[in-house]
Motif scaffolding. Sequence first.
Motif, PDB file in Angstrom:
ATOM      1  N   TYR A  66       0.761  -1.143  -0.197  1.00  0.00           N
ATOM      2  CA  TYR A  66      -0.118   0.153   0.115  1.00  0.00           C
ATOM      3  C   TYR A  66       0.743   1.464  -0.005  1.00  0.00           C
ATOM      4  CZ  TYR A  66      -3.442   3.481   2.186  1.00  0.00           C
ATOM      5  OH  TYR A  66      -4.136   4.572   2.263  1.00  0.00           O
ATOM      6  N   VAL A  90      -9.753  -8.568   3.166  1.00  0.00           N
ATOM      7  CA  VAL A  90      -9.316  -7.855   4.487  1.00  0.00           C
ATOM      8  C   VAL A  90     -10.111  -8.132   5.675  1.00  0.00           C
ATOM      9  CG1 VAL A  90      -8.647  -5.825   3.131  1.00  0.00           C
ATOM     10  CG2 VAL A  90     -11.127  -5.890   3.743  1.00  0.00           C
ATOM     11  N   ASN A  96      -5.900  -2.923   7.919  1.00  0.00           N
ATOM     12  CA  ASN A  96      -7.305  -2.279   8.018  1.00  0.00           C
ATOM     13  C   ASN A  96      -7.208  -0.746   8.849  1.00  0.00           C
ATOM     14  OD1 ASN A  96      -8.654  -3.948   6.355  1.00  0.00           O
ATOM     15  ND2 ASN A  96      -9.337  -5.280   7.967  1.00  0.00           N
ATOM     16  N   GLN A 146      -7.749   2.999   7.688  1.00  0.00           N
ATOM     17  CA  GLN A 146      -8.766   4.064   8.161  1.00  0.00           C
ATOM     18  C   GLN A 146      -8.377   5.201   8.663  1.00  0.00           C
ATOM     19  OE1 GLN A 146     -11.783   3.444   8.189  1.00  0.00           O
ATOM     20  NE2 GLN A 146     -12.751   4.441   9.880  1.00  0.00           N
ATOM     21  N   ASN A 191     -12.009   5.125   2.334  1.00  0.00           N
ATOM     22  CA  ASN A 191     -12.285   4.004   2.116  1.00  0.00           C
ATOM     23  C   ASN A 191     -13.597   3.118   2.558  1.00  0.00           C
ATOM     24  OD1 ASN A 191     -11.067   4.854   4.720  1.00  0.00           O
ATOM     25  ND2 ASN A 191     -11.348   2.414   5.282  1.00  0.00           N
ATOM     26  N   VAL A 192     -13.609   2.135   1.696  1.00  0.00           N
ATOM     27  CA  VAL A 192     -15.139   1.414   2.346  1.00  0.00           C
ATOM     28  C   VAL A 192     -14.705  -0.320   2.249  1.00  0.00           C
ATOM     29  CG1 VAL A 192     -16.131   1.633   0.109  1.00  0.00           C
ATOM     30  CG2 VAL A 192     -17.589   1.144   2.013  1.00  0.00           C
ATOM     31  N   ILE A 193     -15.126  -1.014   3.306  1.00  0.00           N
ATOM     32  CA  ILE A 193     -14.888  -2.380   3.189  1.00  0.00           C
ATOM     33  C   ILE A 193     -16.254  -3.036   2.669  1.00  0.00           C
ATOM     34  CG2 ILE A 193     -14.661  -4.558   4.496  1.00  0.00           C
ATOM     35  CD1 ILE A 193     -12.751  -3.077   6.382  1.00  0.00           C
ATOM     36  N   GLY A 240     -14.233 -10.437   1.950  1.00  0.00           N
ATOM     37  CA  GLY A 240     -13.980  -8.941   2.195  1.00  0.00           C
ATOM     38  C   GLY A 240     -12.865  -8.322   1.489  1.00  0.00           C
ATOM     39  N   SER A 262     -11.640  -4.128   0.333  1.00  0.00           N
ATOM     40  CA  SER A 262     -11.503  -2.558   0.678  1.00  0.00           C
ATOM     41  C   SER A 262     -11.293  -1.802  -0.406  1.00  0.00           C
ATOM     42  CB  SER A 262     -10.392  -2.253   1.601  1.00  0.00           C
ATOM     43  OG  SER A 262     -10.664  -1.341   2.411  1.00  0.00           O
ATOM     44  N   ILE A 284     -10.559   1.652  -1.805  1.00  0.00           N
ATOM     45  CA  ILE A 284      -9.708   2.816  -1.317  1.00  0.00           C
ATOM     46  C   ILE A 284      -9.609   3.597  -2.339  1.00  0.00           C
ATOM     47  CG2 ILE A 284      -7.432   3.365  -0.110  1.00  0.00           C
ATOM     48  CD1 ILE A 284      -7.163   0.542   0.608  1.00  0.00           C
TER      49      ILE A 284
END
Length: 211
Positions: A142, A160, A184, A188, A195-197, A203, A205, A207
């Motif tokens: 990342y 995630v 995570n 955040q 971001n949203v999961i 799962g 994410s 971003i």
Amino acid sequence: LKTELEKYLLAHTGAESKLRYELDRQTHLQTRVPRMLSGHLQGNILKMFSQMIRPENILEIGTFTGYSALCLAEGLSETGKLITIEINDELADVAQSFFEKSTFAHKIEFIIGDAMQIIPKLEQSFDLVFIDADKHAYIDYYQMVLPKLRPGGFIIADNVLWDGKVYDKRFENDADTKALMKFNDFVQNDERVENVIFPVRDGFSLIRKLS
Ligand SMILES: C[S@@+](CC[C@H](N)C(=O)[O-])C[C@H]1O[C@@H](n2cnc3c(N)ncnc32)[C@H](O)[C@@H]1O
């Protein structure tokens, strides 16, 4: 075995191409951990996101047998390119042969090697990055790709929720779970992104890099 929900979702989701179906089948026949493959539902989601973004440049970290790469490539712009990196050279033949059979062969650059070593050498900027390799390195990937992402560009990070372990105290000492919890939390609290999961499959994410 698929749950009733999964069966229903797949019955009401666009079909998988013949090539993707065949790749899924070959992955089950030829690899030891076929569940690593994104699969029909998540594959269609990746394809749909890519079609919404219409990226010029996509980077994928963790090719495996190439299933997600084929999905992401569907959204590339006319002149777009996808780079996908895989460390395990035993997977090269399967992935390469399916890329060659696809209509995106000329748009996919498949690199065998360690993403940690390769990413710093990439000079282009990316509109979409899919992080789907070793979980302990998610923060490093990342941090490496964010400067290469154009403002307004997207990162999708897979797995995630790690089978629900990231919110289950019994697993807080498990190395991969810990790494994903840290990832995570890191995202955040990162003011460079929103971001949203999505609680789909394991799962993922979504971003977005702010301008
Ligand atoms: C979950 S699989 C990828 C699945 C694929 N994206 C899909 O959806 O079909 C993760 C892959 O990352 C690869 N990988 C692990 N560490 C890596 C690294 N340092 N560089 C590149 N690939 C790596 C593994 O060999 C494995 O094939």
